[in-house]
Design a protein around this motif. Structure first.
Motif, PDB file in Angstrom:
ATOM      1  N   ARG A   1     -91.482 -46.468-113.607  1.00 36.24           N
ATOM      2  CA  ARG A   1     -92.555 -45.488-113.743  1.00 36.24           C
ATOM      3  C   ARG A   1     -93.662 -45.772-112.740  1.00 36.24           C
ATOM      4  O   ARG A   1     -94.161 -44.850-112.066  1.00 36.24           O
ATOM      5  N   GLN A   2     -94.034 -47.041-112.592  1.00 35.47           N
ATOM      6  CA  GLN A   2     -95.067 -47.402-111.627  1.00 35.47           C
ATOM      7  C   GLN A   2     -94.612 -47.108-110.202  1.00 35.47           C
ATOM      8  O   GLN A   2     -95.394 -46.606-109.379  1.00 35.47           O
ATOM      9  N   ASP A   3     -93.359 -47.394-109.894  1.00 34.67           N
ATOM     10  CA  ASP A   3     -92.822 -47.117-108.547  1.00 34.67           C
ATOM     11  C   ASP A   3     -92.856 -45.620-108.255  1.00 34.67           C
ATOM     12  O   ASP A   3     -93.211 -45.210-107.142  1.00 34.67           O
ATOM     13  N   ARG A   4     -92.480 -44.799-109.243  1.00 32.70           N
ATOM     14  CA  ARG A   4     -92.525 -43.345-109.050  1.00 32.70           C
ATOM     15  C   ARG A   4     -93.954 -42.866-108.817  1.00 32.70           C
ATOM     16  O   ARG A   4     -94.200 -41.995-107.966  1.00 32.70           O
ATOM     17  N   GLU A   5     -94.892 -43.415-109.554  1.00 33.55           N
ATOM     18  CA  GLU A   5     -96.299 -43.020-109.405  1.00 33.55           C
ATOM     19  C   GLU A   5     -96.811 -43.389-108.011  1.00 33.55           C
ATOM     20  O   GLU A   5     -97.490 -42.596-107.357  1.00 33.55           O
ATOM     21  N   GLU A   6     -96.469 -44.605-107.550  1.00 34.85           N
ATOM     22  CA  GLU A   6     -96.888 -45.034-106.210  1.00 34.85           C
ATOM     23  C   GLU A   6     -96.255 -44.154-105.134  1.00 34.85           C
ATOM     24  O   GLU A   6     -96.912 -43.779-104.158  1.00 34.85           O
ATOM     25  N   GLU A   7     -94.976 -43.809-105.309  1.00 36.23           N
ATOM     26  CA  GLU A   7     -94.283 -42.943-104.350  1.00 36.23           C
ATOM     27  C   GLU A   7     -94.925 -41.567-104.316  1.00 36.23           C
ATOM     28  O   GLU A   7     -95.086 -40.962-103.245  1.00 36.23           O
ATOM     29  N   LYS A   8     -95.320 -41.068-105.473  1.00 37.02           N
ATOM     30  CA  LYS A   8     -95.962 -39.750-105.555  1.00 37.02           C
ATOM     31  C   LYS A   8     -97.297 -39.761-104.806  1.00 37.02           C
ATOM     32  O   LYS A   8     -97.603 -38.851-104.032  1.00 37.02           O
ATOM     33  N   VAL A   9     -98.099 -40.812-105.027  1.00 42.10           N
ATOM     34  CA  VAL A   9     -99.395 -40.924-104.344  1.00 42.10           C
ATOM     35  C   VAL A   9     -99.194 -41.017-102.840  1.00 42.10           C
ATOM     36  O   VAL A   9     -99.879 -40.355-102.057  1.00 42.10           O
ATOM     37  N   ARG A  10     -98.213 -41.815-102.404  1.00 42.58           N
ATOM     38  CA  ARG A  10     -97.934 -41.969-100.973  1.00 42.58           C
ATOM     39  C   ARG A  10     -97.478 -40.640-100.367  1.00 42.58           C
ATOM     40  O   ARG A  10     -97.953 -40.234 -99.296  1.00 42.58           O
ATOM     41  N   TYR A  11     -96.582 -39.937-101.060  1.00 43.52           N
ATOM     42  CA  TYR A  11     -96.064 -38.662-100.564  1.00 43.52           C
ATOM     43  C   TYR A  11     -97.180 -37.631-100.438  1.00 43.52           C
ATOM     44  O   TYR A  11     -97.295 -36.924 -99.444  1.00 43.52           O
ATOM     45  N   LEU A  12     -98.020 -37.535-101.489  1.00 39.29           N
ATOM     46  CA  LEU A  12     -99.132 -36.584-101.440  1.00 39.29           C
ATOM     47  C   LEU A  12    -100.122 -36.945-100.344  1.00 39.29           C
ATOM     48  O   LEU A  12    -100.718 -36.065 -99.720  1.00 39.29           O
ATOM     49  N   GLY A  13    -100.314 -38.241-100.095  1.00 37.70           N
ATOM     50  CA  GLY A  13    -101.206 -38.672 -99.007  1.00 37.70           C
ATOM     51  C   GLY A  13    -100.674 -38.233 -97.647  1.00 37.70           C
ATOM     52  O   GLY A  13    -101.446 -37.859 -96.759  1.00 37.70           O
ATOM     53  N   GLU A  14     -99.331 -38.244 -97.485  1.00 34.65           N
ATOM     54  CA  GLU A  14     -98.735 -37.805 -96.218  1.00 34.65           C
ATOM     55  C   GLU A  14     -98.793 -36.289 -96.081  1.00 34.65           C
ATOM     56  O   GLU A  14     -99.145 -35.758 -95.030  1.00 34.65           O
ATOM     57  N   LYS A  15     -98.396 -35.594 -97.119  1.00 36.19           N
ATOM     58  CA  LYS A  15     -98.270 -34.141 -97.042  1.00 36.19           C
ATOM     59  C   LYS A  15     -99.587 -33.394 -97.243  1.00 36.19           C
ATOM     60  O   LYS A  15     -99.712 -32.260 -96.812  1.00 36.19           O
ATOM     61  N   LEU A  16    -100.527 -33.993 -97.926  1.00 34.99           N
ATOM     62  CA  LEU A  16    -101.753 -33.288 -98.266  1.00 34.99           C
ATOM     63  C   LEU A  16    -102.965 -34.104 -97.787  1.00 34.99           C
ATOM     64  O   LEU A  16    -103.501 -34.937 -98.522  1.00 34.99           O
ATOM     65  N   PRO A  17    -103.368 -33.887 -96.561  1.00 38.03           N
ATOM     66  CA  PRO A  17    -104.542 -34.625 -96.072  1.00 38.03           C
ATOM     67  C   PRO A  17    -105.796 -34.175 -96.824  1.00 38.03           C
ATOM     68  O   PRO A  17    -105.851 -33.047 -97.326  1.00 38.03           O
ATOM     69  N   PRO A  18    -106.793 -35.027 -96.924  1.00 35.61           N
ATOM     70  CA  PRO A  18    -108.021 -34.639 -97.635  1.00 35.61           C
ATOM     71  C   PRO A  18    -108.711 -33.466 -96.937  1.00 35.61           C
ATOM     72  O   PRO A  18    -108.688 -33.357 -95.714  1.00 35.61           O
ATOM     73  N   LEU A  19    -109.278 -32.587 -97.731  1.00 33.02           N
ATOM     74  CA  LEU A  19    -109.922 -31.386 -97.191  1.00 33.02           C
ATOM     75  C   LEU A  19    -111.356 -31.699 -96.761  1.00 33.02           C
ATOM     76  O   LEU A  19    -112.096 -32.382 -97.469  1.00 33.02           O
ATOM     77  N   GLN A  20    -111.722 -31.178 -95.607  1.00 35.57           N
ATOM     78  CA  GLN A  20    -113.097 -31.279 -95.114  1.00 35.57           C
ATOM     79  C   GLN A  20    -113.711 -29.880 -95.219  1.00 35.57           C
ATOM     80  O   GLN A  20    -113.532 -29.039 -94.340  1.00 35.57           O
ATOM     81  N   LEU A  21    -114.393 -29.620 -96.321  1.00 38.08           N
ATOM     82  CA  LEU A  21    -114.944 -28.288 -96.554  1.00 38.08           C
ATOM     83  C   LEU A  21    -116.382 -28.143 -96.073  1.00 38.08           C
ATOM     84  O   LEU A  21    -116.858 -27.028 -95.893  1.00 38.08           O
TER      85      LEU A  21
END
Length: 174
Positions: free
Chosen positions: A29-49
């Protein structure tokens, strides 16, 4: 070892296996959560509004909606593939169960074979000539059938039945 110690050892081993399984599940479960955070960090850069104009914000929203549509299409495709594969797996399991169980005997075909062909098949070269089955039948004369008495069979019922007088015993109520 006594039954009590054997049971205790078995219980201890079971508890060890269960605790190990729980630890493995938590790690997965922890590995999946870390993978999800890493994937979202790659695919979804932080927004500069900050500092964006209204038109830029509208364009960004349109771009994000387009990306969301693409992701939804991919998700739908993946779900339909998984559903199809699950259905195929279920059908294959049913086929395996059918094959593992009873076999269906094939239906026999009706074959017309004459008496001569049958005798040739059974006896081979020993069979000679054609066989006329009607020639070997017993012939019955009509006169013999008419001359026998109708009441003849009623006279010998007790003798023919094999009861040898026991019928009379039942008739008298003894």
């Amino acid at each position: 070892k006594s039954d009590k110690t054997a049971s205790s050892d078995k219980h201890h081993r079971t508890m060890l296996l269960l605790t190990r399984a729980c630890e493995d599940l938590e790690k997965e479960r922890q590995d999946r959560e870390e993978e999800k955070v890493r994937y979202l960090g790659e695919k979804l850069p932080p927004l500069q509004l900050s500092g964006m104009s209204l038109e830029e914000l509208q364009n960004l929203c349109k771009e994000l909606h387009g990306k969301i549509d693409i992701v939804d299409e991919e998700r739908y495709d993946c779900e339909s593939k998984v559903g199809k594969h699950n259905k195929d797996i279920h059908e294959l399991k049913l086929k395996v169960q059918d094959l593992g169980g009873k076999f269906k005997k094939p239906a026999l075909r009706k074959v017309r074979v004459s008496a001569d062909e049958m005798m040739r098949a059974l006896l081979g070269s020993k069979h000679k000539g054609s066989m006329d089955l009607r020639a070997n039948l017993k012939s019955v004369k009509k006169e013999d059938v008419l001359t026998t008495e109708v009441g003849d069979w009623r006279k010998n019922v007790e003798a023919m039945s094999g009861m040898e007088g026991r019928k009379k015993m039942f008739d008298t109520g003894a």
